[in-house]
Design a protein around this motif. Structure first.
Motif, short mmCIF file in Angstrom:
data_model
loop_
_atom_site.label_atom_id
_atom_site.label_comp_id
_atom_site.label_asym_id
_atom_site.label_seq_id
_atom_site.Cartn_x
_atom_site.Cartn_y
_atom_site.Cartn_z
N VAL A 1 -3.24 7.99 -1.63
CA VAL A 1 -2.08 8.62 -2.27
C VAL A 1 -1.37 7.53 -3.08
O VAL A 1 -1.09 6.45 -2.58
N TYR A 2 -1.14 7.86 -4.34
CA TYR A 2 -0.45 6.90 -5.21
C TYR A 2 1.02 7.32 -5.36
O TYR A 2 1.32 8.44 -5.78
N ILE A 3 1.90 6.43 -5.03
CA ILE A 3 3.34 6.69 -5.10
C ILE A 3 3.93 5.77 -6.18
O ILE A 3 3.72 4.56 -6.15
N VAL B 1 2.41 2.27 -5.94
CA VAL B 1 1.96 1.81 -4.62
C VAL B 1 0.87 2.74 -4.13
O VAL B 1 1.00 3.96 -4.18
N ARG B 2 -0.20 2.12 -3.66
CA ARG B 2 -1.31 2.91 -3.11
C ARG B 2 -1.16 2.94 -1.60
O ARG B 2 -1.23 1.92 -0.93
N GLU B 3 -0.99 4.13 -1.08
CA GLU B 3 -0.79 4.31 0.36
C GLU B 3 -1.90 5.21 0.89
O GLU B 3 -1.97 6.39 0.55
N PRO B 4 -2.78 4.71 1.75
CA PRO B 4 -3.84 5.57 2.29
C PRO B 4 -3.31 6.45 3.42
O PRO B 4 -2.51 6.02 4.24
N ILE B 5 -3.78 7.67 3.41
CA ILE B 5 -3.47 8.62 4.48
C ILE B 5 -4.79 9.05 5.09
O ILE B 5 -5.75 9.35 4.38
#
Length: 154
Positions: A65-67, A74-78
């Motif tokens: 998920v890119y925020i 910011v790349r945040e993996p879910i």
């Protein structure tokens, strides 16, 4: 035995052979004649539907998920739980098992129907041919060769 007797016997044998060769009636096909025929059948099935579905396990799969915050990304993996199932397909022609997140064929049983047809030609019982043996003649017991009618027992 005189020479014309021998010639007469040989001519009679030849006539019996020709008579038997061209007068026999055959029904159907010969058993000894074989042909090889290869045929590939294509069985088209409509879209199969699973008969039985089983959940094998649940695997966490990473989903990025890119925020975007104030111009910065910011790349945040879910981690998303994904069910891995096994589906069973069954028709009259096959039985297949497919499973996985990216589906793959596990195994397949193919039911092919094969029919063997053997045609047997009935044996002729009666016949006309050269008969040989031992018999009683004018001079007592002596070998005998001649033309005769026979009946086959076996």
């Amino acid at each position: 035995m005189k020479a014309w007797h021998v010639i007469l016997v040989l001519v009679l044998c030849l006539l019996c052979f020709v008579f038997g060769r061209y007068t026999k009636k055959v029904r159907g096909e010969f058993v000894c004649k074989t042909d090889t025929f290869v045929r590939v059948d294509t069985l088209r099935e409509r879209v199969p539907y699973p008969v039985y579905e089983t959940v094998i396990q649940t695997v966490p799969e990473m989903f990025p998920v890119y925020i975007t915050l104030s111009g910065d990304t910011v790349r945040e993996p879910i981690f998303v739980p994904i069910r891995i199932t096994q589906k069973e397909y069954l028709t009259d022609n096959y039985h297949a098992w497919v499973s996985g997140y990216n589906p793959a064929l596990d195994s397949i049983d193919i039911f092919r129907e094969t029919t063997y047809i053997t045609k047997r030609q009935p044996a002729r019982r009666w016949g006309l041919g050269v008969i040989g043996g031992y018999g009683i003649g004018r001079s007592g017991l002596s070998p005998y060769v001649g033309v005769g009618v026979y009946y086959r027992i076996w």
